[in-house]
Design a protein around this motif. Structure first.
Motif, PDB file in Angstrom:
ATOM      1  N   PHE A  70       0.838  -1.193   0.000  1.00  0.00           N
ATOM      2  CA  PHE A  70       0.000   0.000   0.000  1.00  0.00           C
ATOM      3  C   PHE A  70       0.876   1.247   0.000  1.00  0.00           C
ATOM      4  CE2 PHE A  70      -2.566  -3.082   2.617  1.00  0.00           C
ATOM      5  CZ  PHE A  70      -3.448  -3.403   1.603  1.00  0.00           C
ATOM      6  N   ARG A  71       0.562   2.153  -0.905  1.00  0.00           N
ATOM      7  CA  ARG A  71       1.288   3.430  -0.955  1.00  0.00           C
ATOM      8  C   ARG A  71       0.935   4.253   0.285  1.00  0.00           C
ATOM      9  NH1 ARG A  71      -2.485   7.108  -1.713  1.00  0.00           N
ATOM     10  NH2 ARG A  71      -4.266   6.671  -3.041  1.00  0.00           N
ATOM     11  N   PRO A  72       1.781   5.210   0.635  1.00  0.00           N
ATOM     12  CA  PRO A  72       1.452   6.090   1.762  1.00  0.00           C
ATOM     13  C   PRO A  72       0.114   6.786   1.519  1.00  0.00           C
ATOM     14  CG  PRO A  72       3.735   6.365   1.136  1.00  0.00           C
ATOM     15  CD  PRO A  72       3.096   5.521   0.070  1.00  0.00           C
ATOM     16  N   GLY A  73      -0.712   6.820   2.546  1.00  0.00           N
ATOM     17  CA  GLY A  73      -1.991   7.513   2.454  1.00  0.00           C
ATOM     18  C   GLY A  73      -3.139   6.680   1.903  1.00  0.00           C
ATOM     19  N   LEU A  74      -2.912   5.430   1.511  1.00  0.00           N
ATOM     20  CA  LEU A  74      -3.981   4.590   0.981  1.00  0.00           C
ATOM     21  C   LEU A  74      -4.701   3.894   2.137  1.00  0.00           C
ATOM     22  CD1 LEU A  74      -5.439   3.395  -1.490  1.00  0.00           C
ATOM     23  CD2 LEU A  74      -3.780   1.536  -1.446  1.00  0.00           C
ATOM     24  N   PHE A  75      -6.007   4.124   2.233  1.00  0.00           N
ATOM     25  CA  PHE A  75      -6.785   3.490   3.289  1.00  0.00           C
ATOM     26  C   PHE A  75      -6.886   1.988   3.049  1.00  0.00           C
ATOM     27  CE2 PHE A  75      -8.091   7.821   3.931  1.00  0.00           C
ATOM     28  CZ  PHE A  75      -8.274   7.898   5.294  1.00  0.00           C
ATOM     29  N   HIS A  76      -6.846   1.224   4.133  1.00  0.00           N
ATOM     30  CA  HIS A  76      -6.930  -0.224   4.048  1.00  0.00           C
ATOM     31  C   HIS A  76      -7.429  -0.806   5.368  1.00  0.00           C
ATOM     32  CE1 HIS A  76      -2.910   0.662   5.612  1.00  0.00           C
ATOM     33  NE2 HIS A  76      -3.007  -0.489   6.260  1.00  0.00           N
ATOM     34  N   SER A  77      -8.003  -2.008   5.267  1.00  0.00           N
ATOM     35  CA  SER A  77      -8.469  -2.752   6.430  1.00  0.00           C
ATOM     36  C   SER A  77      -8.332  -4.231   6.110  1.00  0.00           C
ATOM     37  CB  SER A  77      -9.932  -2.413   6.726  1.00  0.00           C
ATOM     38  OG  SER A  77     -10.434  -3.226   7.762  1.00  0.00           O
ATOM     39  N   LEU A  78      -7.921  -5.029   7.081  1.00  0.00           N
ATOM     40  CA  LEU A  78      -7.794  -6.475   6.908  1.00  0.00           C
ATOM     41  C   LEU A  78      -8.759  -7.183   7.843  1.00  0.00           C
ATOM     42  CD1 LEU A  78      -4.871  -5.252   6.182  1.00  0.00           C
ATOM     43  CD2 LEU A  78      -4.119  -7.592   6.415  1.00  0.00           C
ATOM     44  N   LYS A  79      -9.485  -8.174   7.295  1.00  0.00           N
ATOM     45  CA  LYS A  79     -10.414  -8.976   8.092  1.00  0.00           C
ATOM     46  C   LYS A  79     -10.069 -10.446   7.909  1.00  0.00           C
ATOM     47  CE  LYS A  79     -15.295  -9.976   8.817  1.00  0.00           C
ATOM     48  NZ  LYS A  79     -16.664  -9.613   8.452  1.00  0.00           N
ATOM     49  N   ALA A  80      -9.981 -11.176   9.014  1.00  0.00           N
ATOM     50  CA  ALA A  80      -9.715 -12.619   8.952  1.00  0.00           C
ATOM     51  C   ALA A  80     -11.012 -13.342   8.638  1.00  0.00           C
ATOM     52  CB  ALA A  80      -9.144 -13.114  10.269  1.00  0.00           C
ATOM     53  N   ILE A  81     -10.970 -14.224   7.627  1.00  0.00           N
ATOM     54  CA  ILE A  81     -12.170 -14.996   7.284  1.00  0.00           C
ATOM     55  C   ILE A  81     -11.912 -16.503   7.367  1.00  0.00           C
ATOM     56  CG2 ILE A  81     -13.305 -13.169   5.969  1.00  0.00           C
ATOM     57  CD1 ILE A  81     -12.253 -14.407   3.418  1.00  0.00           C
ATOM     58  N   SER A  82     -10.819 -16.886   8.004  1.00  0.00           N
ATOM     59  CA  SER A  82     -10.508 -18.294   8.259  1.00  0.00           C
ATOM     60  C   SER A  82     -10.888 -18.636   9.699  1.00  0.00           C
ATOM     61  CB  SER A  82      -9.019 -18.562   8.062  1.00  0.00           C
ATOM     62  OG  SER A  82      -8.647 -18.319   6.736  1.00  0.00           O
ATOM     63  N   LYS A  83     -11.287 -19.883   9.952  1.00  0.00           N
ATOM     64  CA  LYS A  83     -11.714 -20.294  11.296  1.00  0.00           C
ATOM     65  C   LYS A  83     -10.663 -20.021  12.366  1.00  0.00           C
ATOM     66  CE  LYS A  83     -15.042 -23.785   9.937  1.00  0.00           C
ATOM     67  NZ  LYS A  83     -15.401 -25.208   9.959  1.00  0.00           N
ATOM     68  N   LYS A  84      -9.398 -20.217  12.020  1.00  0.00           N
ATOM     69  CA  LYS A  84      -8.316 -19.990  12.991  1.00  0.00           C
ATOM     70  C   LYS A  84      -7.720 -18.594  12.880  1.00  0.00           C
ATOM     71  CE  LYS A  84      -7.056 -24.833  13.452  1.00  0.00           C
ATOM     72  NZ  LYS A  84      -5.980 -25.823  13.368  1.00  0.00           N
ATOM     73  N   GLY A  85      -8.377 -17.717  12.165  1.00  0.00           N
ATOM     74  CA  GLY A  85      -7.872 -16.366  11.990  1.00  0.00           C
ATOM     75  C   GLY A  85      -6.834 -16.323  10.884  1.00  0.00           C
ATOM     76  N   MET A  86      -6.118 -15.220  10.808  1.00  0.00           N
ATOM     77  CA  MET A  86      -5.065 -15.095   9.812  1.00  0.00           C
ATOM     78  C   MET A  86      -3.846 -14.433  10.435  1.00  0.00           C
ATOM     79  SD  MET A  86      -4.749 -11.580   8.814  1.00  0.00           S
ATOM     80  CE  MET A  86      -3.902 -11.779   7.335  1.00  0.00           C
ATOM     81  N   SER A  87      -2.677 -14.802   9.909  1.00  0.00           N
ATOM     82  CA  SER A  87      -1.418 -14.237  10.385  1.00  0.00           C
ATOM     83  C   SER A  87      -0.663 -13.651   9.198  1.00  0.00           C
ATOM     84  CB  SER A  87      -0.558 -15.319  11.039  1.00  0.00           C
ATOM     85  OG  SER A  87      -1.221 -15.847  12.157  1.00  0.00           O
ATOM     86  N   ALA A  88       0.058 -12.584   9.456  1.00  0.00           N
ATOM     87  CA  ALA A  88       0.806 -11.916   8.390  1.00  0.00           C
ATOM     88  C   ALA A  88       2.035 -11.235   8.967  1.00  0.00           C
ATOM     89  CB  ALA A  88      -0.074 -10.880   7.695  1.00  0.00           C
ATOM     90  N   LEU A  89       2.982 -10.980   8.089  1.00  0.00           N
ATOM     91  CA  LEU A  89       4.093 -10.087   8.416  1.00  0.00           C
ATOM     92  C   LEU A  89       3.768  -8.747   7.799  1.00  0.00           C
ATOM     93  CD1 LEU A  89       7.306 -12.226   7.834  1.00  0.00           C
ATOM     94  CD2 LEU A  89       6.298 -11.520  10.013  1.00  0.00           C
ATOM     95  N   GLU A  90       3.895  -7.693   8.586  1.00  0.00           N
ATOM     96  CA  GLU A  90       3.673  -6.340   8.102  1.00  0.00           C
ATOM     97  C   GLU A  90       5.026  -5.640   8.009  1.00  0.00           C
ATOM     98  OE1 GLU A  90       0.841  -2.592   9.230  1.00  0.00           O
ATOM     99  OE2 GLU A  90       1.875  -3.589  10.887  1.00  0.00           O
ATOM    100  N   PHE A  91       5.263  -4.994   6.880  1.00  0.00           N
ATOM    101  CA  PHE A  91       6.503  -4.244   6.650  1.00  0.00           C
ATOM    102  C   PHE A  91       6.138  -2.781   6.484  1.00  0.00           C
ATOM    103  CE2 PHE A  91       6.991  -8.519   5.133  1.00  0.00           C
ATOM    104  CZ  PHE A  91       8.251  -8.888   5.542  1.00  0.00           C
TER     105      PHE A  91
END
Length: 108
Positions: A70-91
């Motif tokens: 995502f470029r600077p200033g771009l709005f975003h939201s993440l929602k987990a839709i898996s039963k065990k949730g979701m995991s990610a690395l954020e940079f």
């Protein structure tokens, strides 16, 4: 965090931050932006429904090993839709030329 938890794995003073993020099933981050940071994600486990921009209809599914940037200033939201949730690395990488703040909206 009401949606899960996060741990900062690495933080180099104003150069790069790497954070492990876990979002619980059916939970989401608020719709937000980082006005002075370029932000990327690598989905490690689970599936995320990602809203990109301010329009609710602009949502896409991303599975494990998906990469998002995502470029600077771009709005975003993440929602987990898996039963065990979701995991990610954020940079996050600072982008020093942008100075206008972004509004923050709460998750729906």
């Amino acid at each position: 965090k009401p949606w899960g938890y996060e741990y900062v794995i690495y933080n180099s003073l104003n150069r790069l931050a790497i954070t492990y993020v876990h979002i619980n099933n059916k939970k989401s981050t608020s719709l937000h932006c980082h006005p002075k940071k370029k932000t990327g994600f690598i989905i490690l486990k689970g599936t995320a429904l990602v809203q990109i921009g301010i329009y609710k209809k602009n949502k896409k599914r991303f599975k494990s090993l998906s990469r998002l940037v995502f470029r600077p200033g771009l709005f975003h939201s993440l929602k987990a839709i898996s039963k065990k949730g979701m995991s990610a690395l954020e940079f996050e990488i600072p982008y020093k030329t942008l100075s206008k703040p972004c509004l923050i909206f709460s998750a729906s």
